[in-house]
Write an enzyme that holds these catalytic residues in place. Structure first.
Site, PDB file in Angstrom:
ATOM      1  N   ARG A 104      60.425  24.693  55.337  1.00  0.00           N
ATOM      2  CA  ARG A 104      61.284  23.948  56.274  1.00  0.00           C
ATOM      3  C   ARG A 104      62.011  22.900  55.441  1.00  0.00           C
ATOM      4  NH1 ARG A 104      60.115  21.484  62.220  1.00  0.00           N
ATOM      5  NH2 ARG A 104      60.436  23.691  62.636  1.00  0.00           N
ATOM      6  N   HIS A 131      67.271  28.848  62.446  1.00  0.00           N
ATOM      7  CA  HIS A 131      65.838  28.806  62.825  1.00  0.00           C
ATOM      8  C   HIS A 131      65.451  30.176  63.403  1.00  0.00           C
ATOM      9  CE1 HIS A 131      62.043  27.131  63.612  1.00  0.00           C
ATOM     10  NE2 HIS A 131      62.287  26.353  64.640  1.00  0.00           N
ATOM     11  N   GLN A 134      62.145  30.855  65.573  1.00  0.00           N
ATOM     12  CA  GLN A 134      62.185  30.393  66.959  1.00  0.00           C
ATOM     13  C   GLN A 134      62.889  31.429  67.841  1.00  0.00           C
ATOM     14  OE1 GLN A 134      61.028  27.237  68.440  1.00  0.00           O
ATOM     15  NE2 GLN A 134      61.345  28.561  70.213  1.00  0.00           N
ATOM     16  N   ASP A 222      68.599  22.332  73.617  1.00  0.00           N
ATOM     17  CA  ASP A 222      67.882  21.777  72.460  1.00  0.00           C
ATOM     18  C   ASP A 222      68.337  20.321  72.329  1.00  0.00           C
ATOM     19  OD1 ASP A 222      66.554  21.400  70.036  1.00  0.00           O
ATOM     20  OD2 ASP A 222      68.016  22.506  68.834  1.00  0.00           O
ATOM     21  N   CYS A 262      63.487  24.982  72.889  1.00  0.00           N
ATOM     22  CA  CYS A 262      62.636  25.272  71.722  1.00  0.00           C
ATOM     23  C   CYS A 262      61.585  24.187  71.509  1.00  0.00           C
ATOM     24  CB  CYS A 262      63.497  25.454  70.481  1.00  0.00           C
ATOM     25  SG  CYS A 262      64.637  24.091  70.192  1.00  0.00           S
ATOM     26  N   ARG A 290      55.537  31.580  69.417  1.00  0.00           N
ATOM     27  CA  ARG A 290      55.756  31.317  67.990  1.00  0.00           C
ATOM     28  C   ARG A 290      54.572  31.867  67.191  1.00  0.00           C
ATOM     29  NH1 ARG A 290      59.084  27.169  66.454  1.00  0.00           N
ATOM     30  NH2 ARG A 290      58.698  28.048  64.388  1.00  0.00           N
TER      31      ARG A 290
HETATM   32  N1   CP Z   1      60.495  24.410  67.876  1.00  0.00           N
HETATM   33  C1   CP Z   1      60.006  23.974  66.702  1.00  0.00           C
HETATM   34  O1   CP Z   1      60.340  24.489  65.644  1.00  0.00           O
HETATM   35  O2   CP Z   1      59.141  22.941  66.805  1.00  0.00           O
HETATM   36  P1   CP Z   1      58.599  22.037  65.599  1.00  0.00           P
HETATM   37  O3   CP Z   1      59.772  21.267  65.056  1.00  0.00           O
HETATM   38  O4   CP Z   1      57.575  21.137  66.235  1.00  0.00           O
HETATM   39  O5   CP Z   1      58.011  22.911  64.550  1.00  0.00           O
HETATM   40  N1  NVA Z   2      67.840  21.554  66.392  1.00  0.00           N
HETATM   41  C1  NVA Z   2      66.503  21.049  66.258  1.00  0.00           C
HETATM   42  C2  NVA Z   2      65.516  22.156  66.407  1.00  0.00           C
HETATM   43  C3  NVA Z   2      64.069  21.695  66.389  1.00  0.00           C
HETATM   44  C4  NVA Z   2      63.115  22.835  66.554  1.00  0.00           C
HETATM   45  C5  NVA Z   2      66.350  20.353  64.919  1.00  0.00           C
HETATM   46  O1  NVA Z   2      66.797  20.924  63.910  1.00  0.00           O
HETATM   47  O2  NVA Z   2      65.798  19.261  64.866  1.00  0.00           O
END
Ligand code: CP
Ligand code: NVA
Length: 316
Positions: A104, A131, A134, A222, A262, A290
């Site tokens: 990440r 992502h 997700q 989101d 999400c 997930r």
């Molecule tokens: N939806 C998602 O990726 O959640 P986190 O940021 O908590 O991993």
């Molecule tokens: N768009 C959000 C998604 C989190 C799962 C972010 O990148 O923070």
């Protein structure tokens, strides 16, 4: 066999997506029935996280343990990608010790650099651009609630962000249509949109919430400020007024539409408390899936489906 990665939807064929959903369904059943399924016994996953996480971190870690393996979490202070050492050197070192890497990070190019230098599979656990894990979990959740993906319209209301990009890329391969309504100046990446259209995705990008949501089977939202954009929060709260998923917006969709998020959610911003807690909302089913989808992704990357064809119990 050449190693495979999951950096975005280009790494997956339509058939592989269908098989991942089937495998995830089988693994979910085994997990719920408490039947052991050590498909990745003694395998080790390294998890590099340069941003916060609840769902992604816990589901990858718990998933690997349920598959008989082990996971090592590496937070931002440990690895310091690009500061303590280059992403390439980090990937090369990790490849000597572990079987699989999830990352990440901020830029998609950091992820790509790691994948190019790793000799083991690399999985995108979220970047500023995309992502995919997700969206794969979201698709499985839609299949569970709607029976199939064919003919569904998914409408996204809010920021043209990483979630939107992955939905547009997925729409190239899935029999769905995707519409996004966002304020001026917050549209998704044009290159991704055009590429997806060129590859056959049925996509609408509009500033009208009504246009996007009318006839939708799923209304998705989101956060307005993604991780890394926290200092823009006040400005974005102003810009996104009118792009909240509330009861009025949900009523524009089909009667039996589901509401998706999400998570994490900011109640009172992109979604109201009432809608998030309402009977149409399936956000926590998405969060649950997930786990099962990522287990299927890890098994696919390390064992391949061909290898699994001799293990019929897994999909039954
Ligand atoms: N939806 C998602 O990726 O959640 P986190 O940021 O908590 O991993
Ligand atoms: N768009 C959000 C998604 C989190 C799962 C972010 O990148 O923070």
């Amino acid at each position: 066999m050449n190693k495979r990665d999951l950096l975005n939807f280009r790494d997956l064929s339509r058939e592989e997506m269908v098989r991942i959903f089937a495998l995830a369904t089988g693994l979910k059943r085994k997990q719920r029935q408490e039947i052991p399924h050590p498909l990745l016994a003694r395998k080790c996953l390294a998890m590099i996280f340069e941003k916060p996480s609840l769902r992604t971190r816990v589901t990858f870690e718990a998933g690997m343990v349920q598959l008989g393996g082990h996971a090592v979490f590496l937070g931002p202070n440990e690895v310091q990608l690009g500061v303590r050492e280059t992403p390439a050197d980090c990937a090369r070192s990790l490849s000597r010790w572990v079987d699989l890497i999830t990352v990440r990070t901020f830029s998609q190019s950091t992820l790509e650099e790691m994948a190019a230098h790793a000799s083991v599979p690399v999985i995108n656990a979220l970047t500023d651009l995309s992502h995919p894990c997700q969206v794969l979990a979201d698709c499985l959740t839609l299949i569970e609630h709607k029976g199939e993906l064919k003919g569904l319209k998914v409408a996204f209301v809010g920021d043209g962000n990483n979630m939107v990009h992955s939905w547009m890329e997925a729409a190239e391969k899935l029999p769905i249509s995707f519409a996004v309504a966002c304020p001026k100046g917050y549209e998704p990446n044009r290159e991704i949109e055009e590429q997806a259209r060129k590859d056959g995705a049925r996509i609408t990008v509009t500033h009208s919430v009504e246009e996007a949501v009318t006839g939708a089977d799923a209304v998705y939202t989101d956060v307005w400020a993604s991780m890394g954009q926290e200092e823009e929060t006040a400005k974005r709260i102003k810009a996104f007024r009118g792009y909240q998923v509330n009861e009025r917006v949900v009523a524009m969709a089909k009667k039996d539409a589901v509401v998706m998020h999400c998570l994490p959610a900011h109640r009172g911003q992109e979604i109201t408390h009432e809608v998030l807690e309402g009977s149409q909302c399936i956000a926590f089913d998405q969060a649950e899936n997930r786990l099962h989808v990522q287990k299927a992704i890890m098994v696919w990357l390390l064992r391949s489906f061909k290898d699994l064809d001799d293990d019929p119990w897994i999909t039954t």
